[in-house]
Write a protein that holds these residues in place. Structure first.
Motif, PDB file in Angstrom:
ATOM      1  N   ILE A 220       0.841  -1.196   0.000  1.00 40.54           N
ATOM      2  CA  ILE A 220       0.000   0.000   0.000  1.00 40.54           C
ATOM      3  C   ILE A 220       0.874   1.243   0.000  1.00 40.54           C
ATOM      4  O   ILE A 220       1.713   1.416   0.898  1.00 40.54           O
ATOM      5  N   ASP A 221       0.668   2.110  -1.005  1.00 43.82           N
ATOM      6  CA  ASP A 221       1.480   3.324  -1.065  1.00 43.82           C
ATOM      7  C   ASP A 221       0.642   4.599  -1.170  1.00 43.82           C
ATOM      8  O   ASP A 221       1.174   5.669  -1.452  1.00 43.82           O
ATOM      9  N   CYS A 222      -0.677   4.491  -0.949  1.00 45.76           N
ATOM     10  CA  CYS A 222      -1.510   5.680  -0.812  1.00 45.76           C
ATOM     11  C   CYS A 222      -2.730   5.309   0.023  1.00 45.76           C
ATOM     12  O   CYS A 222      -3.042   4.119   0.199  1.00 45.76           O
ATOM     13  N   ASP A 223      -3.425   6.304   0.529  1.00 47.13           N
ATOM     14  CA  ASP A 223      -4.592   6.028   1.373  1.00 47.13           C
ATOM     15  C   ASP A 223      -5.818   5.656   0.550  1.00 47.13           C
ATOM     16  O   ASP A 223      -6.570   4.747   0.919  1.00 47.13           O
ATOM     17  N   ALA A 225      -7.563   5.498  -3.685  1.00 47.47           N
ATOM     18  CA  ALA A 225      -7.325   5.576  -5.129  1.00 47.47           C
ATOM     19  C   ALA A 225      -8.651   5.519  -5.867  1.00 47.47           C
ATOM     20  O   ALA A 225      -9.555   4.758  -5.497  1.00 47.47           O
ATOM     21  N   LEU A 226      -8.760   6.339  -6.904  1.00 50.87           N
ATOM     22  CA  LEU A 226      -9.924   6.343  -7.782  1.00 50.87           C
ATOM     23  C   LEU A 226      -9.440   6.253  -9.214  1.00 50.87           C
ATOM     24  O   LEU A 226      -8.419   6.857  -9.575  1.00 50.87           O
ATOM     25  N   ILE A 227     -10.177   5.534 -10.041  1.00 51.92           N
ATOM     26  CA  ILE A 227      -9.868   5.458 -11.464  1.00 51.92           C
ATOM     27  C   ILE A 227     -11.186   5.423 -12.215  1.00 51.92           C
ATOM     28  O   ILE A 227     -12.157   4.810 -11.768  1.00 51.92           O
ATOM     29  N   GLY A 228     -11.240   6.120 -13.341  1.00 55.32           N
ATOM     30  CA  GLY A 228     -12.488   6.134 -14.082  1.00 55.32           C
ATOM     31  C   GLY A 228     -12.398   6.947 -15.352  1.00 55.32           C
ATOM     32  O   GLY A 228     -11.383   7.590 -15.644  1.00 55.32           O
ATOM     33  N   THR A 229     -13.492   6.904 -16.114  1.00 51.38           N
ATOM     34  CA  THR A 229     -13.639   7.737 -17.307  1.00 51.38           C
ATOM     35  C   THR A 229     -14.309   9.025 -16.856  1.00 51.38           C
ATOM     36  O   THR A 229     -15.532   9.161 -16.881  1.00 51.38           O
ATOM     37  N   TRP A 230     -13.516   9.977 -16.420  1.00 52.17           N
ATOM     38  CA  TRP A 230     -14.058  11.181 -15.797  1.00 52.17           C
ATOM     39  C   TRP A 230     -14.659  12.149 -16.809  1.00 52.17           C
ATOM     40  O   TRP A 230     -15.368  13.086 -16.418  1.00 52.17           O
ATOM     41  N   THR A 231     -14.388  11.932 -18.081  1.00 54.27           N
ATOM     42  CA  THR A 231     -15.013  12.762 -19.102  1.00 54.27           C
ATOM     43  C   THR A 231     -16.467  12.374 -19.338  1.00 54.27           C
ATOM     44  O   THR A 231     -17.202  13.118 -20.002  1.00 54.27           O
ATOM     45  N   ILE A 258      -5.752   9.868  -8.181  1.00 59.81           N
ATOM     46  CA  ILE A 258      -6.885   9.791  -9.104  1.00 59.81           C
ATOM     47  C   ILE A 258      -6.349   9.544 -10.502  1.00 59.81           C
ATOM     48  O   ILE A 258      -5.612  10.376 -11.052  1.00 59.81           O
ATOM     49  N   ALA A 259      -6.699   8.398 -11.080  1.00 54.53           N
ATOM     50  CA  ALA A 259      -6.209   8.023 -12.409  1.00 54.53           C
ATOM     51  C   ALA A 259      -7.335   8.146 -13.436  1.00 54.53           C
ATOM     52  O   ALA A 259      -8.515   8.065 -13.113  1.00 54.53           O
ATOM     53  N   PRO A 280      -0.732   2.069 -16.324  1.00 54.01           N
ATOM     54  CA  PRO A 280      -0.581   0.876 -17.161  1.00 54.01           C
ATOM     55  C   PRO A 280      -1.393  -0.320 -16.690  1.00 54.01           C
ATOM     56  O   PRO A 280      -1.764  -1.174 -17.496  1.00 54.01           O
ATOM     57  N   ASP A 281      -1.687  -0.406 -15.398  1.00 56.91           N
ATOM     58  CA  ASP A 281      -2.384  -1.563 -14.850  1.00 56.91           C
ATOM     59  C   ASP A 281      -3.408  -1.060 -13.837  1.00 56.91           C
ATOM     60  O   ASP A 281      -3.052  -0.711 -12.698  1.00 56.91           O
ATOM     61  N   ALA A 282      -4.680  -1.023 -14.248  1.00 54.60           N
ATOM     62  CA  ALA A 282      -5.728  -0.465 -13.384  1.00 54.60           C
ATOM     63  C   ALA A 282      -5.895  -1.270 -12.105  1.00 54.60           C
ATOM     64  O   ALA A 282      -6.098  -0.712 -11.020  1.00 54.60           O
ATOM     65  N   ARG A 283      -5.802  -2.592 -12.216  1.00 59.40           N
ATOM     66  CA  ARG A 283      -5.997  -3.436 -11.036  1.00 59.40           C
ATOM     67  C   ARG A 283      -4.857  -3.241 -10.038  1.00 59.40           C
ATOM     68  O   ARG A 283      -5.084  -3.129  -8.831  1.00 59.40           O
ATOM     69  N   ALA A 284      -3.625  -3.175 -10.524  1.00 59.55           N
ATOM     70  CA  ALA A 284      -2.502  -2.922  -9.630  1.00 59.55           C
ATOM     71  C   ALA A 284      -2.626  -1.547  -8.977  1.00 59.55           C
ATOM     72  O   ALA A 284      -2.260  -1.363  -7.800  1.00 59.55           O
ATOM     73  N   PHE A 285      -3.157  -0.592  -9.718  1.00 59.21           N
ATOM     74  CA  PHE A 285      -3.324   0.758  -9.190  1.00 59.21           C
ATOM     75  C   PHE A 285      -4.274   0.771  -7.997  1.00 59.21           C
ATOM     76  O   PHE A 285      -3.962   1.334  -6.940  1.00 59.21           O
ATOM     77  N   VAL A 286      -5.456   0.142  -8.136  1.00 54.39           N
ATOM     78  CA  VAL A 286      -6.404   0.177  -7.019  1.00 54.39           C
ATOM     79  C   VAL A 286      -5.918  -0.681  -5.856  1.00 54.39           C
ATOM     80  O   VAL A 286      -6.185  -0.375  -4.688  1.00 54.39           O
ATOM     81  N   ARG A 287      -5.171  -1.753  -6.153  1.00 49.61           N
ATOM     82  CA  ARG A 287      -4.656  -2.603  -5.077  1.00 49.61           C
ATOM     83  C   ARG A 287      -3.579  -1.891  -4.249  1.00 49.61           C
ATOM     84  O   ARG A 287      -3.266  -2.326  -3.132  1.00 49.61           O
ATOM     85  N   SER A 288      -3.044  -0.810  -4.778  1.00 51.75           N
ATOM     86  CA  SER A 288      -2.016  -0.086  -4.047  1.00 51.75           C
ATOM     87  C   SER A 288      -2.595   0.869  -3.017  1.00 51.75           C
ATOM     88  O   SER A 288      -1.846   1.520  -2.283  1.00 51.75           O
ATOM     89  N   ALA A 289      -3.916   0.975  -2.951  1.00 47.95           N
ATOM     90  CA  ALA A 289      -4.572   1.909  -2.036  1.00 47.95           C
ATOM     91  C   ALA A 289      -5.140   1.177  -0.825  1.00 47.95           C
ATOM     92  O   ALA A 289      -5.601   0.043  -0.921  1.00 47.95           O
ATOM     93  N   ALA A 290      -5.139   1.854   0.315  1.00 44.47           N
ATOM     94  CA  ALA A 290      -5.710   1.271   1.531  1.00 44.47           C
ATOM     95  C   ALA A 290      -7.217   1.112   1.411  1.00 44.47           C
ATOM     96  O   ALA A 290      -7.790   0.127   1.879  1.00 44.47           O
ATOM     97  N   VAL A 291      -7.893   2.074   0.780  1.00 42.34           N
ATOM     98  CA  VAL A 291      -9.351   2.054   0.673  1.00 42.34           C
ATOM     99  C   VAL A 291      -9.758   2.663  -0.661  1.00 42.34           C
ATOM    100  O   VAL A 291      -9.076   3.534  -1.202  1.00 42.34           O
TER     101      VAL A 291
END
Length: 389
Positions: A220-223, A225-231, A258-259, A280-291
């Motif tokens: 975990i390297d952030c508290d 994480a959000l990822i989405g098609t924000w447009t 926020i990705a 590059p990897d959405a799943r790895a990105f969200v797994r790096s967050a605490a919540v």
């Protein structure tokens, strides 16, 4: 049974958006039920169909408004006003009716249509009346357009209100003509006027045929994480709510990444907020967050990011709108629509990280999805026999 799955963008295997993930899940479920499925639609420029032997490609097209030039946007608006079509459907009129009919003929003999959302079906609506159909309503589009109008500038508000009027009548026609309707959330059945079990069913979705593999202890390297098609406007509304109403109540040291592609005008003065763009990897990105904050406050249908979070077993804090279309909530998901309580729950979850096994959630979703698909196909079978008796 051979079905023609008519959609705006055919699967290319990338699963880059919630819409594409949902399409892949639905097509896979139809095939598990024994149907032969041929997909017809467009590809993204530079992309190829993931299953070319079972796909009829009408051409390559980019329908994303944010990628279009000002001239292209004006052309779409003008064409929509002149044709009486919605802005979303007119983008797909890059080929003629005769081109689509010829492509349908190339698909070979088939028994019925699966009309996947309103965009493609609305662009070529009169071509799909010769066989029985199932309509898949990913969202209640006219309600989403009304919500978008309320959050838009003056000119955009006029366009969204027009979209809402046209979409409401289009959705009513598609539902009336369909032998069965699939929605992605329970409340959408009533909103579309098809709440009877003889007329519709909810499709619980998954992000893949198999549950995500357990990858051991997370780094975990952030508290949060959000990822989405924000447009996409409904996502933008939720993000604006989160940044404007929730984030100010978080301690300054709370780290949020926020990705995803960010529309102009999105900012935050909170020192812990970082916009990281494409990852590059959405799943790895969200797994790096605490919540994971699940922040939907607008739109209809189902939130695929909620499903993915639950499949991965990650802790989350969710608005009630983020849980539409989902019957089971894991123990490590807190639900609140109050911004102050949302912020407190995020801080509490980040301080005491509790992952759970998401495979049970995935199995439950697949079982319910397959049962709903079978119900819809059973409604289409007598229609096929009646049409060709």
């Amino acid at each position: 049974m051979h079905l023609l799955f008519a959609t705006s963008i055919v699967p290319d295997g990338a699963l880059a958006s919630g819409y594409e993930i949902a399409n892949a899940a639905i097509i896979a479920a139809l095939r598990r039920a024994g149907a032969r499925v041929t997909v017809i639609g467009f590809t993204w420029p530079g992309k190829a169909a993931a299953d070319p032997e079972n796909t009829v490609v009408l051409g390559a097209i980019d329908v994303r408004t944010e990628n279009a030039s000002a001239r292209q946007k004006l052309a779409w608006v003008g064409k929509a006003l002149l044709s009486g079509l919605t802005f979303a459907s007119v983008k797909l009129r890059a080929v003629s009716d005769s081109d689509v009919l010829a492509a349908i003929e190339r698909a070979g003999p088939f028994d019925g249509y699966v009309l996947n959302s309103v965009q493609f079906a609305g662009a070529f609506e009169k071509l799909f009346g010769d066989r029985p159909s199932i309509f898949v309503a990913h969202n209640v589009e006219h309600l989403s357009a009304r919500e978008n109008a309320a959050a838009a500038s003056f000119f955009q508000r006029l366009l969204f209100r027009r979209e809402a009027r046209l979409l409401e009548t289009m959705e009513e026609r598609l539902c009336r003509r369909a032998r069965f309707v699939f929605t992605l959330a329970e409340e959408d059945r009533a909103a579309l006027g098809v709440a009877s079990n003889d007329r519709s069913a909810v499709l619980p979705l998954v992000t893949g045929a198999k549950a995500p593999a357990h990858e051991g202890v997370r780094h975990i390297d952030c508290d949060a994480a959000l990822i989405g098609t924000w447009t996409w406007q409904p996502n933008r509304i939720g993000l604006d709510w989160f940044l404007g109403r929730v984030v100010p109540h978080l301690r300054p040291g709370f780290r949020i990444r926020i990705a995803g592609r960010m529309p102009s005008g999105v900012t935050s003065t909170h020192p812990g907020v970082e916009f990281v763009g494409r990852v590059p990897d959405a799943r790895a990105f969200v797994r790096s967050a605490a919540v994971i904050p699940l922040i939907s406050t607008a739109g209809s249908g189902v939130q695929l990011k909620t499903i993915e979070t639950f499949e991965l077993g990650l802790p989350s804090v969710a608005t009630s709108r983020s849980l539409r279309g989902i019957d089971h909530r894991p123990a490590n998901c807190v639900v609140t629509d109050d911004p102050v309580d949302f912020a407190k729950a995020l801080e509490a979850a980040a301080a005491d990280v509790r992952d759970v096994d998401g495979s049970a959630f995935h199995r439950r979703q697949v079982k319910a999805l397959d049962a709903a698909i079978r119900l819809g196909l059973e409604k289409l079978v007598p229609a096929r026999q009646e049409a060709f008796a």
